[in-house]
Design a protein around this motif. Structure first.
Motif: not given
Length: 93
Positions: A6-25
């Motif tokens: 689940d964590s990997l899926a969330r990480w991949h979504a953040v990387v794909e969006s290229a939105d570093p503001s989503a990383v802290p979450g």
């Protein structure tokens, strides 16, 4: 292992969006970033988020994952990217 997946899926979504503001979450308050490029582990959500957010921006649109190895509490991700015309391949946990 579902938690890691689940964590990997969330990480991949953040990387794909290229939105570093989503990383802290994605990170625990006591997150630790270990890299062979750094002398010591970097500790805390804000510091780890800064490193990962910068990586998302620097590695840019050429960033691609190729393989994953998933364990009970960790994962290793192999990726390549091209920075200033040079292709790099590495793995991270």
């Amino acid at each position: 292992m579902a938690h890691v997946s689940d964590s990997l899926a969330r990480w991949h979504a953040v990387v794909e969006s290229a939105d570093p503001s989503a990383v802290p979450g994605l990170l625990a308050e006591d997150a630790v970033f270990r890299s062979p490029a750094l002398f010591a582990p970097q500790e805390g959500r804000a510091v780890v988020a800064a490193y990962l957010g910068a990586a998302i921006q620097v590695l840019g649109p050429e960033f691609r994952y190729h393989r994953e190895w998933v364990g009970e509490e960790s994962a290793v991700l192999e990726f390549t990217s091209s920075v200033e015309g040079r292709e790099k391949c590495t793995a991270s946990t």
